[in-house]
Motif scaffolding. Sequence first.
Motif, PDB file in Angstrom:
ATOM      1  N   UNK A  29       0.810  -1.228   0.000  1.00  0.00           N
ATOM      2  CA  UNK A  29       0.000   0.000   0.000  1.00  0.00           C
ATOM      3  C   UNK A  29       0.842   1.276   0.000  1.00  0.00           C
ATOM      4  N   UNK A  30       2.085   1.164  -0.393  1.00  0.00           N
ATOM      5  CA  UNK A  30       2.998   2.311  -0.349  1.00  0.00           C
ATOM      6  C   UNK A  30       2.475   3.482  -1.179  1.00  0.00           C
ATOM      7  N   UNK A  31       2.162   3.214  -2.432  1.00  0.00           N
ATOM      8  CA  UNK A  31       1.733   4.297  -3.320  1.00  0.00           C
ATOM      9  C   UNK A  31       0.413   4.900  -2.857  1.00  0.00           C
ATOM     10  N   UNK A  32      -0.489   4.047  -2.406  1.00  0.00           N
ATOM     11  CA  UNK A  32      -1.785   4.539  -1.927  1.00  0.00           C
ATOM     12  C   UNK A  32      -1.608   5.451  -0.721  1.00  0.00           C
ATOM     13  N   UNK A  33      -0.778   5.034   0.224  1.00  0.00           N
ATOM     14  CA  UNK A  33      -0.559   5.835   1.430  1.00  0.00           C
ATOM     15  C   UNK A  33       0.087   7.178   1.100  1.00  0.00           C
ATOM     16  N   UNK A  34       1.065   7.170   0.213  1.00  0.00           N
ATOM     17  CA  UNK A  34       1.752   8.411  -0.126  1.00  0.00           C
ATOM     18  C   UNK A  34       0.790   9.450  -0.706  1.00  0.00           C
ATOM     19  N   UNK A  35      -0.209   8.980  -1.447  1.00  0.00           N
ATOM     20  CA  UNK A  35      -1.166   9.898  -2.080  1.00  0.00           C
ATOM     21  C   UNK A  35      -2.282  10.293  -1.108  1.00  0.00           C
ATOM     22  N   UNK A  36      -2.907   9.304  -0.488  1.00  0.00           N
ATOM     23  CA  UNK A  36      -4.090   9.570   0.336  1.00  0.00           C
ATOM     24  C   UNK A  36      -3.732  10.349   1.598  1.00  0.00           C
ATOM     25  N   UNK A  37      -2.633  10.005   2.248  1.00  0.00           N
ATOM     26  CA  UNK A  37      -2.220  10.753   3.437  1.00  0.00           C
ATOM     27  C   UNK A  37      -2.033  12.233   3.106  1.00  0.00           C
ATOM     28  N   UNK A  38      -1.397  12.496   1.967  1.00  0.00           N
ATOM     29  CA  UNK A  38      -1.161  13.893   1.593  1.00  0.00           C
ATOM     30  C   UNK A  38      -2.464  14.621   1.284  1.00  0.00           C
ATOM     31  N   UNK A  39      -3.389  13.946   0.631  1.00  0.00           N
ATOM     32  CA  UNK A  39      -4.676  14.578   0.336  1.00  0.00           C
ATOM     33  C   UNK A  39      -5.417  14.931   1.624  1.00  0.00           C
ATOM     34  N   UNK A 121      -3.536   3.133  15.267  1.00  0.00           N
ATOM     35  CA  UNK A 121      -4.912   2.841  14.856  1.00  0.00           C
ATOM     36  C   UNK A 121      -5.911   3.717  15.608  1.00  0.00           C
ATOM     37  N   UNK A 122      -5.709   3.838  16.917  1.00  0.00           N
ATOM     38  CA  UNK A 122      -6.626   4.650  17.725  1.00  0.00           C
ATOM     39  C   UNK A 122      -6.591   6.105  17.271  1.00  0.00           C
ATOM     40  N   UNK A 123      -5.397   6.619  17.045  1.00  0.00           N
ATOM     41  CA  UNK A 123      -5.266   8.015  16.610  1.00  0.00           C
ATOM     42  C   UNK A 123      -5.939   8.242  15.261  1.00  0.00           C
ATOM     43  N   UNK A 124      -5.801   7.279  14.347  1.00  0.00           N
ATOM     44  CA  UNK A 124      -6.444   7.408  13.043  1.00  0.00           C
ATOM     45  C   UNK A 124      -7.954   7.486  13.161  1.00  0.00           C
ATOM     46  N   UNK A 125      -8.530   6.643  14.023  1.00  0.00           N
ATOM     47  CA  UNK A 125      -9.982   6.647  14.223  1.00  0.00           C
ATOM     48  C   UNK A 125     -10.424   7.931  14.924  1.00  0.00           C
ATOM     49  N   UNK A 126      -9.673   8.342  15.938  1.00  0.00           N
ATOM     50  CA  UNK A 126     -10.044   9.530  16.718  1.00  0.00           C
ATOM     51  C   UNK A 126     -10.054  10.789  15.847  1.00  0.00           C
ATOM     52  N   UNK A 127      -9.008  10.994  15.048  1.00  0.00           N
ATOM     53  CA  UNK A 127      -8.978  12.209  14.225  1.00  0.00           C
ATOM     54  C   UNK A 127     -10.049  12.167  13.133  1.00  0.00           C
ATOM     55  N   UNK A 128     -10.440  10.970  12.700  1.00  0.00           N
ATOM     56  CA  UNK A 128     -11.535  10.863  11.730  1.00  0.00           C
ATOM     57  C   UNK A 128     -12.842  11.343  12.347  1.00  0.00           C
ATOM     58  N   UNK A 129     -13.093  10.930  13.586  1.00  0.00           N
ATOM     59  CA  UNK A 129     -14.302  11.369  14.288  1.00  0.00           C
ATOM     60  C   UNK A 129     -14.244  12.873  14.560  1.00  0.00           C
ATOM     61  N   UNK A 197      -8.496   4.052   7.369  1.00  0.00           N
ATOM     62  CA  UNK A 197      -8.747   2.680   6.913  1.00  0.00           C
ATOM     63  C   UNK A 197      -7.480   2.070   6.324  1.00  0.00           C
ATOM     64  N   UNK A 198      -6.783   2.849   5.499  1.00  0.00           N
ATOM     65  CA  UNK A 198      -5.549   2.357   4.885  1.00  0.00           C
ATOM     66  C   UNK A 198      -4.484   2.099   5.946  1.00  0.00           C
ATOM     67  N   UNK A 199      -4.387   2.995   6.920  1.00  0.00           N
ATOM     68  CA  UNK A 199      -3.407   2.819   7.995  1.00  0.00           C
ATOM     69  C   UNK A 199      -3.664   1.515   8.749  1.00  0.00           C
ATOM     70  N   UNK A 200      -4.933   1.271   9.091  1.00  0.00           N
ATOM     71  CA  UNK A 200      -5.282   0.055   9.833  1.00  0.00           C
ATOM     72  C   UNK A 200      -5.035  -1.188   8.973  1.00  0.00           C
TER      73      UNK A 200
END
Length: 241
Positions: A29-39, A121-129, A197-200
């Motif tokens: 998922x390297x390419x996906x993460x590099x793009x989606x995280x930046x967006x 994982x927790x941080x990813x969910x928390x910031x999404x909420x 989701x990608x991070x998890x």
Amino acid sequence: MTVIWGLDLKEIQWNKFKSSNMFTRIYHLRRTKMIVYQLAMILCVCSESTGTAALSDYVDQQSYIERHHPGVSVYNNDFVGAASYNIFVGVAVATIFGAAFFFDLFWPERHESKSVRLAWKICGVVVSIMMLSSALTMTIITATRSVQVHGTDAAGAREFWSESKKKPAFVYRKNPKALASVVLAWPGWVFTVVSAIILIASQNHDDVHGPKSNYGRQMEGGEKIPEPEPANGLHNQTLRE
């Protein structure tokens, strides 16, 4: 070179930002993460930036009116509060996924304890909420509320507005900066959720297979990777009439 928390700082190099490294197929998922995280980071930061510009205008307007007209008070705390929270959330999103971006860029094969991986994982969910709550708050406040001027009538409020150096619209939804902040907040939230989701998914994959993709593991094992078939079965042949 210095090693901090098991991370070798010599890995922080400018050449890591080359597209050949950022978008390599070796890591899962390297390419996906590099793009989606930046967006996610860019959209949330742009939302907070435009919201900050609107907030600053309203604060300056309030200060001017109240300073030049004693006894008159301006209420814009609803928008100031919503925009301030949006700033906080934007920084939180940029911190979490910015850190994930750079850690994956510089140390894709780092070792992390179970508690650290759970914290990601927790941080990813928390910031999404948090981003969802911020987008909702900004949308509701901007769409339904307006500045209130106490101590004068409507005509006086309009006159004070025209006198002020900063003239953001009293009705928030008529302020283009406030609208831009709202518009950017929603795709920012979408990409924040996708990033989480990608991070998890990436963490779960790493727990079982390690950070490398199938392609990366095959390369590591010395297997020959077949080249993809050219479209329509054509190789380097020249089409002739």
